[in-house]
Scaffold this active site. Structure first.
Site, PDB file in Angstrom:
ATOM      1  N   SER A 211     -56.369  24.147 -22.028  1.00  0.00           N
ATOM      2  CA  SER A 211     -56.992  23.616 -22.877  1.00  0.00           C
ATOM      3  C   SER A 211     -56.433  24.338 -24.313  1.00  0.00           C
ATOM      4  CB  SER A 211     -58.699  23.894 -22.777  1.00  0.00           C
ATOM      5  OG  SER A 211     -59.340  23.671 -23.818  1.00  0.00           O
TER       6      SER A 211
ATOM      7  N   TYR B 276     -56.160  15.972 -31.289  1.00  0.00           N
ATOM      8  CA  TYR B 276     -55.693  17.020 -30.305  1.00  0.00           C
ATOM      9  C   TYR B 276     -56.933  17.740 -29.713  1.00  0.00           C
ATOM     10  CZ  TYR B 276     -53.445  20.924 -28.079  1.00  0.00           C
ATOM     11  OH  TYR B 276     -52.896  21.958 -27.417  1.00  0.00           O
TER      12      TYR B 276
ATOM     13  N   LYS C 129     -58.783  17.700 -25.818  1.00  0.00           N
ATOM     14  CA  LYS C 129     -58.880  18.975 -25.355  1.00  0.00           C
ATOM     15  C   LYS C 129     -60.269  19.305 -24.897  1.00  0.00           C
ATOM     16  CE  LYS C 129     -54.700  20.563 -24.841  1.00  0.00           C
ATOM     17  NZ  LYS C 129     -53.941  20.454 -23.339  1.00  0.00           N
TER      18      LYS C 129
END
Length: 287
Positions: free
Chosen positions: A140, A154, A158
């Site tokens: 992660s 992004y 995650k």
């Protein structure tokens, strides 16, 4: 002495994935390394025999190829003990400046690609391995805890991966012996920084250099030297140690920035629950 473990690692061409592959091999484990350009690991294939290291061309957005890769790994090594779900990349952009097509493509890798790797990993751990069981390590990010302005898509992918991982943990039968850990790295210096993609500044943000995304953009191209002080080789050593724990954590924030993000988020959630708890006093059906 314990017998060598078999690792299945995605995204091993560079960065943290390659570092973990090298570390595992140096410790005596075997590695099935997937990547989009197998030639990137020619130095390692020259060093280790095919009984120890196998490289496999894989694009995690190609779902059937993920199944093929797992079957190839099982055919070669007979079992898979540890899966490091690592493939990914990031883009720099204001949230509203990110093209939808680019955002979807990034989610295809960071979320859906990772989710399909998770499915295959769990299938192998439960249905193929004897004895059953295995370790799933999902890479992660500290930005999944608190988003970094400039890389919010992004971070969102995650964060979705974290929720998905926790969902799997809540549903899996403990008898299957499957352990899942979310690794939340902070600022580790890898080539991913150099290879990032930056979208043009959104016009609404162009005139004010004091805005958070503008300040973040201004850190490039020297951000690697000024901020990213985490050693990827030491990261790999920690991941190897994690793979050997009998009771691994659900989350493992790594780096002072990741630890601070975790503390801030925890304090924020507790503060909200305490400060606004009375608002839930009368929101129920009355008998």
């Amino acid at each position: 002495m314990t017998s060598p473990k078999v690792w299945f690692i995605t995204g091993t061409s560079t960065g943290l994935g390659r570092e973990v592959a090298e570390c595992a091999l140096s410790k005596g484990d075997n590695v099935f390394a997937t990547l989009r350009k197998p030639s990137m690991l020619e130095d390692l294939t020259a060093k280790y025999p095919s009984s120890r290291l196998v490289t496999f061309l894989l694009d995690v957005t190609d779902t059937p190829s993920i199944t093929t890769a797992f079957n190839e790994a099982l055919s070669h090594f007979n079992r898979i003990d540890i899966v490091l779900n690592n493939a990914g990349y990031y883009m720099v952009s204001e949230v509203e400046g990110m093209p939808h097509k680019a955002a979807r493509e990034m989610f295809d890798v960071l979320l859906w690609g990772a989710e399909n790797v998770m499915r295959e990993a769990i299938r192998c751990f439960r249905d193929v391995n004897r004895p059953v069981g295995g370790r799933l390590l999902n890479l992660s990010s500290r930005t999944a805890i608190i988003p970094q302005p400039g890389t919010v898509h992004y971070a969102s992918a995650k964060a979705a991966l974290e929720c998905l991982s926790e969902g799997y943990i809540s549903e899996l039968d403990p008898e299957w012996g499957i352990k899942i850990t979310l690794i939340e790295p902070g600022l580790f210096r890898t080539s991913v920084i150099q290879n990032h993609v930056a979208e043009p500044i959104h016009p609404a943000y162009a005139s004010n250099a004091s805005l958070p995304t503008r300040k973040y953009r201004a850190l490039y191209p020297d951000i690697e030297k000024t901020h990213f002080d985490g050693d990827p080789a030491k990261f790999a050593e920690v991941v190897y140690k994690l793979s050997r724990l009998d009771e691994p954590p659900v989350r493992l924030p790594l780096h002072r920035v990741a630890l601070e993000s975790a503390r801030q988020k925890g304090e924020s959630l507790l503060e909200a629950a305490e400060k606004w708890s009375s608002w839930s006093d009368d929101v129920y059906f009355r008998n």
